[in-house]
Scaffold this motif. Structure first.
Motif, PDB file in Angstrom:
ATOM      1  N   GLU A 128      47.012  40.657  13.599  1.00  0.00           N
ATOM      2  CA  GLU A 128      46.197  39.739  12.614  1.00  0.00           C
ATOM      3  C   GLU A 128      45.290  40.594  11.850  1.00  0.00           C
ATOM      4  OE1 GLU A 128      44.671  36.660  15.120  1.00  0.00           O
ATOM      5  OE2 GLU A 128      46.297  36.536  16.127  1.00  0.00           O
ATOM      6  N   TYR A 129      44.762  41.551  12.319  1.00  0.00           N
ATOM      7  CA  TYR A 129      43.661  42.574  11.648  1.00  0.00           C
ATOM      8  C   TYR A 129      44.234  43.980  11.880  1.00  0.00           C
ATOM      9  CZ  TYR A 129      41.128  37.871  11.995  1.00  0.00           C
ATOM     10  OH  TYR A 129      40.999  36.543  12.131  1.00  0.00           O
ATOM     11  N   ASP A 130      43.733  44.814  10.975  1.00  0.00           N
ATOM     12  CA  ASP A 130      43.836  46.161  11.157  1.00  0.00           C
ATOM     13  C   ASP A 130      43.107  47.102  12.027  1.00  0.00           C
ATOM     14  OD1 ASP A 130      45.511  45.964   8.695  1.00  0.00           O
ATOM     15  OD2 ASP A 130      44.122  46.179   7.327  1.00  0.00           O
ATOM     16  N   ALA A 131      41.811  46.541  12.392  1.00  0.00           N
ATOM     17  CA  ALA A 131      40.821  47.389  13.025  1.00  0.00           C
ATOM     18  C   ALA A 131      39.987  46.304  13.934  1.00  0.00           C
ATOM     19  CB  ALA A 131      40.134  48.269  12.358  1.00  0.00           C
ATOM     20  N   ALA A 132      39.543  46.798  15.033  1.00  0.00           N
ATOM     21  CA  ALA A 132      38.580  46.259  15.702  1.00  0.00           C
ATOM     22  C   ALA A 132      37.284  46.968  16.282  1.00  0.00           C
ATOM     23  CB  ALA A 132      39.134  45.396  17.168  1.00  0.00           C
ATOM     24  N   VAL A 133      36.228  46.176  16.130  1.00  0.00           N
ATOM     25  CA  VAL A 133      34.953  46.801  16.723  1.00  0.00           C
ATOM     26  C   VAL A 133      34.833  46.590  17.965  1.00  0.00           C
ATOM     27  CG1 VAL A 133      32.375  47.556  16.263  1.00  0.00           C
ATOM     28  CG2 VAL A 133      34.043  47.396  14.174  1.00  0.00           C
ATOM     29  N   ALA A 134      35.041  47.455  19.029  1.00  0.00           N
ATOM     30  CA  ALA A 134      34.877  46.920  20.453  1.00  0.00           C
ATOM     31  C   ALA A 134      34.191  47.749  21.337  1.00  0.00           C
ATOM     32  CB  ALA A 134      36.233  46.821  20.701  1.00  0.00           C
ATOM     33  N   GLN A 143      38.015  40.416  29.235  1.00  0.00           N
ATOM     34  CA  GLN A 143      38.336  41.885  29.451  1.00  0.00           C
ATOM     35  C   GLN A 143      37.981  42.963  28.441  1.00  0.00           C
ATOM     36  OE1 GLN A 143      42.118  42.091  31.619  1.00  0.00           O
ATOM     37  NE2 GLN A 143      41.215  42.518  33.492  1.00  0.00           N
ATOM     38  N   GLY A 144      37.410  43.801  28.307  1.00  0.00           N
ATOM     39  CA  GLY A 144      37.200  44.809  27.539  1.00  0.00           C
ATOM     40  C   GLY A 144      35.831  44.827  26.891  1.00  0.00           C
ATOM     41  N   THR A 145      34.914  44.231  27.556  1.00  0.00           N
ATOM     42  CA  THR A 145      33.566  43.868  26.762  1.00  0.00           C
ATOM     43  C   THR A 145      32.336  44.675  27.525  1.00  0.00           C
ATOM     44  OG1 THR A 145      33.004  42.077  28.048  1.00  0.00           O
ATOM     45  CG2 THR A 145      34.102  41.476  25.986  1.00  0.00           C
ATOM     46  N   VAL A 170      35.797  40.440   9.576  1.00  0.00           N
ATOM     47  CA  VAL A 170      36.289  39.173   9.893  1.00  0.00           C
ATOM     48  C   VAL A 170      35.607  38.813  11.083  1.00  0.00           C
ATOM     49  CG1 VAL A 170      38.221  37.824  10.526  1.00  0.00           C
ATOM     50  CG2 VAL A 170      38.355  39.525   8.786  1.00  0.00           C
ATOM     51  N   VAL A 171      35.082  37.722  11.376  1.00  0.00           N
ATOM     52  CA  VAL A 171      34.239  37.226  12.554  1.00  0.00           C
ATOM     53  C   VAL A 171      35.333  36.943  13.495  1.00  0.00           C
ATOM     54  CG1 VAL A 171      32.741  35.608  13.520  1.00  0.00           C
ATOM     55  CG2 VAL A 171      32.235  36.683  11.242  1.00  0.00           C
ATOM     56  N   ALA A 172      35.140  37.275  14.800  1.00  0.00           N
ATOM     57  CA  ALA A 172      35.834  36.994  16.074  1.00  0.00           C
ATOM     58  C   ALA A 172      34.953  36.623  17.196  1.00  0.00           C
ATOM     59  CB  ALA A 172      36.601  38.262  16.535  1.00  0.00           C
ATOM     60  N   SER A 173      35.604  35.795  18.187  1.00  0.00           N
ATOM     61  CA  SER A 173      34.701  35.222  19.229  1.00  0.00           C
ATOM     62  C   SER A 173      33.993  36.209  20.101  1.00  0.00           C
ATOM     63  CB  SER A 173      35.640  34.169  19.992  1.00  0.00           C
ATOM     64  OG  SER A 173      36.570  34.815  20.779  1.00  0.00           O
ATOM     65  N   SER A 174      34.642  37.383  20.184  1.00  0.00           N
ATOM     66  CA  SER A 174      34.112  38.432  20.992  1.00  0.00           C
ATOM     67  C   SER A 174      34.679  39.689  20.744  1.00  0.00           C
ATOM     68  CB  SER A 174      34.486  38.216  22.499  1.00  0.00           C
ATOM     69  OG  SER A 174      35.857  38.502  22.591  1.00  0.00           O
ATOM     70  N   THR A 175      34.133  40.982  20.950  1.00  0.00           N
ATOM     71  CA  THR A 175      34.921  42.190  20.796  1.00  0.00           C
ATOM     72  C   THR A 175      36.116  42.408  21.329  1.00  0.00           C
ATOM     73  OG1 THR A 175      33.656  43.409  22.494  1.00  0.00           O
ATOM     74  CG2 THR A 175      32.501  43.433  20.310  1.00  0.00           C
ATOM     75  N   ALA A 176      36.526  42.070  22.440  1.00  0.00           N
ATOM     76  CA  ALA A 176      37.606  42.045  22.879  1.00  0.00           C
ATOM     77  C   ALA A 176      38.787  41.076  22.333  1.00  0.00           C
ATOM     78  CB  ALA A 176      37.586  41.593  24.491  1.00  0.00           C
ATOM     79  N   ALA A 177      38.144  39.967  21.876  1.00  0.00           N
ATOM     80  CA  ALA A 177      39.062  39.059  21.249  1.00  0.00           C
ATOM     81  C   ALA A 177      39.525  39.517  19.693  1.00  0.00           C
ATOM     82  CB  ALA A 177      38.492  37.611  20.964  1.00  0.00           C
ATOM     83  N   ALA A 178      38.497  40.495  19.406  1.00  0.00           N
ATOM     84  CA  ALA A 178      38.977  41.145  18.069  1.00  0.00           C
ATOM     85  C   ALA A 178      40.147  42.078  18.443  1.00  0.00           C
ATOM     86  CB  ALA A 178      37.770  41.795  17.498  1.00  0.00           C
ATOM     87  N   ALA A 179      39.916  42.870  19.381  1.00  0.00           N
ATOM     88  CA  ALA A 179      40.979  43.700  19.933  1.00  0.00           C
ATOM     89  C   ALA A 179      42.183  43.213  20.270  1.00  0.00           C
ATOM     90  CB  ALA A 179      40.554  44.587  21.115  1.00  0.00           C
ATOM     91  N   HIS A 193      42.281  48.001  28.503  1.00  0.00           N
ATOM     92  CA  HIS A 193      43.218  46.951  28.536  1.00  0.00           C
ATOM     93  C   HIS A 193      43.950  46.507  27.640  1.00  0.00           C
ATOM     94  CE1 HIS A 193      40.615  45.817  31.851  1.00  0.00           C
ATOM     95  NE2 HIS A 193      39.467  46.060  31.045  1.00  0.00           N
ATOM     96  N   TYR A 194      44.041  47.315  26.480  1.00  0.00           N
ATOM     97  CA  TYR A 194      44.618  47.082  25.043  1.00  0.00           C
ATOM     98  C   TYR A 194      45.147  48.338  24.299  1.00  0.00           C
ATOM     99  CZ  TYR A 194      41.561  42.951  25.874  1.00  0.00           C
ATOM    100  OH  TYR A 194      41.007  41.871  26.276  1.00  0.00           O
ATOM    101  N   PRO A 195      46.353  48.454  24.253  1.00  0.00           N
ATOM    102  CA  PRO A 195      47.054  49.729  23.855  1.00  0.00           C
ATOM    103  C   PRO A 195      46.918  50.061  22.408  1.00  0.00           C
ATOM    104  CG  PRO A 195      48.648  48.140  24.091  1.00  0.00           C
ATOM    105  CD  PRO A 195      47.465  47.365  24.672  1.00  0.00           C
ATOM    106  N   LEU A 196      45.561  50.315  22.115  1.00  0.00           N
ATOM    107  CA  LEU A 196      45.081  50.547  20.762  1.00  0.00           C
ATOM    108  C   LEU A 196      45.011  52.054  20.313  1.00  0.00           C
ATOM    109  CD1 LEU A 196      43.334  47.513  19.983  1.00  0.00           C
ATOM    110  CD2 LEU A 196      45.430  47.680  19.209  1.00  0.00           C
TER     111      LEU A 196
END
Length: 302
Positions: free
Chosen positions: A139-145, A10-12, A123-132, A152-155
């Motif tokens: 685990e990380y400071d920011a996500a590009v999503a 979710q969130g892609t 940092v590489v993640a499996s998806s933009t949502a996984a980064a979120a 879906h994610y309270p950010l």
């Protein structure tokens, strides 16, 4: 209500596309493009929403390979989404030291990151949502999503509308099992995959059949055939609908040239662009020509 699988989580952007393509259906995410296609083939879903091409990164090879193999699926609709990202952080983050996302997303915002977060490590993640999710976990400071991720994610939204290429877009397909096709609209796209013979001029012969009929290509990709080094499949999109005489005539010619042809669908174009028709290549021209041949066969020369 039908169940539609989409390439999640979710969130892609795929979820955003699925919402538009199947607004009245139940949507559920799956982990991979292959899993989405398999869900349809096994009858676990009535359809699947997957990405097929991006204007910056090119073809989505997992979708192409998945359509060329196993039981046939056909595209019944498409959606074009502008690829503008949001940069998301937790509320307690004051300095962004790491930015996570899918490699394609990082590539499409690299200039923005260099200008606005030059100190941050990507940092590489499996998806933009996984980064979120990883940002939410600390685990990380920011996500590009995708913008839908904040539902879906309270950010916190640090920035939105982020894209190095302002008109970057991704095309998504809604795939279903073969069945009755919708009528032509005049603004349609037809897709096929063909495994041409391994000889000089084989691809040129296929393309010539389209060119002779005044049919305009919209995409051409080559993918290797697994287990056959040096042999390739060609994925071809072109303007028009299989119910049109000129398109049907072209597909019949391609089938004569190449026995291994798979029809991947005829459906309206998301951009609404009408087919380009050259003089002498209109559908009525093909009808008139066929009628003339039939009259000659009946001995009605004129």
């Amino acid at each position: 209500m039908s169940r539609i699988a989409y390439f999640g989580p979710q969130g892609t952007f795929t979820e955003q596309a699925a919402r538009r393509l199947a607004a009245d259906d139940e949507l559920f995410p799956v982990e991979t493009i292959s899993a989405a296609l398999t869900a349809v083939r096994k009858g676990e879903a009535a359809g699947a929403c997957v990405p097929v091409e991006n204007s910056v990164e090119g073809a989505v090879t997992a979708t192409l390979d998945g359509l060329a193999e196993d039981a046939p699926l056909v595209a019944v609709a498409e959606e074009l989404l502008a690829v503008h990202f949001s940069v998301l952080t937790r509320d307690d983050v004051e300095t962004v030291g790491t930015v996570a996302s899918h490699p394609h997303a990082l590539a499409q915002v690299s200039q923005w990151l260099a200008a606005n977060l030059p100190q941050a490590r990507t940092v590489v993640a499996s998806s933009t949502a996984a980064a979120a999710v990883a940002v939410q976990r600390g685990e990380y400071d920011a996500a590009v999503a995708a913008p839908v991720a904040v539902e879906h994610y309270p950010l916190r939204v640090l920035a939105t509308g982020v894209a190095d290429v302002p008109d970057a877009r991704t095309r998504f397909l809604l795939l279903r099992p073969p069945g009755t096709l919708a009528e032509p609209t005049g603004c349609d796209r037809t897709s096929i995959v063909a495994a041409a013979a391994n000889r000089t001029g084989a691809l040129a012969e296929l393309l010539t059949e389209l060119a002779f009929r005044g049919i305009n290509l919209t995409r051409l990709d080559a993918r290797p055939i697994k287990g056959n080094f040096g042999l390739y499949r060609f994925f071809i999109d072109f303007e028009g609908h299989i119910f049109e005489p000129r398109i049907g005539d072209a597909l019949a010619a391609l089938r004569r040239r190449c026995n291994n042809v798979r029809f991947l669908g005829s459906h309206p174009r998301a951009d609404g662009v009408a087919a380009t028709v050259e003089q002498g290549a209109a559908n009525q021209d093909f009808v008139n020509a066929a009628d003339w041949v039939a009259a000659v066969r009946r001995g009605e020369l004129a």
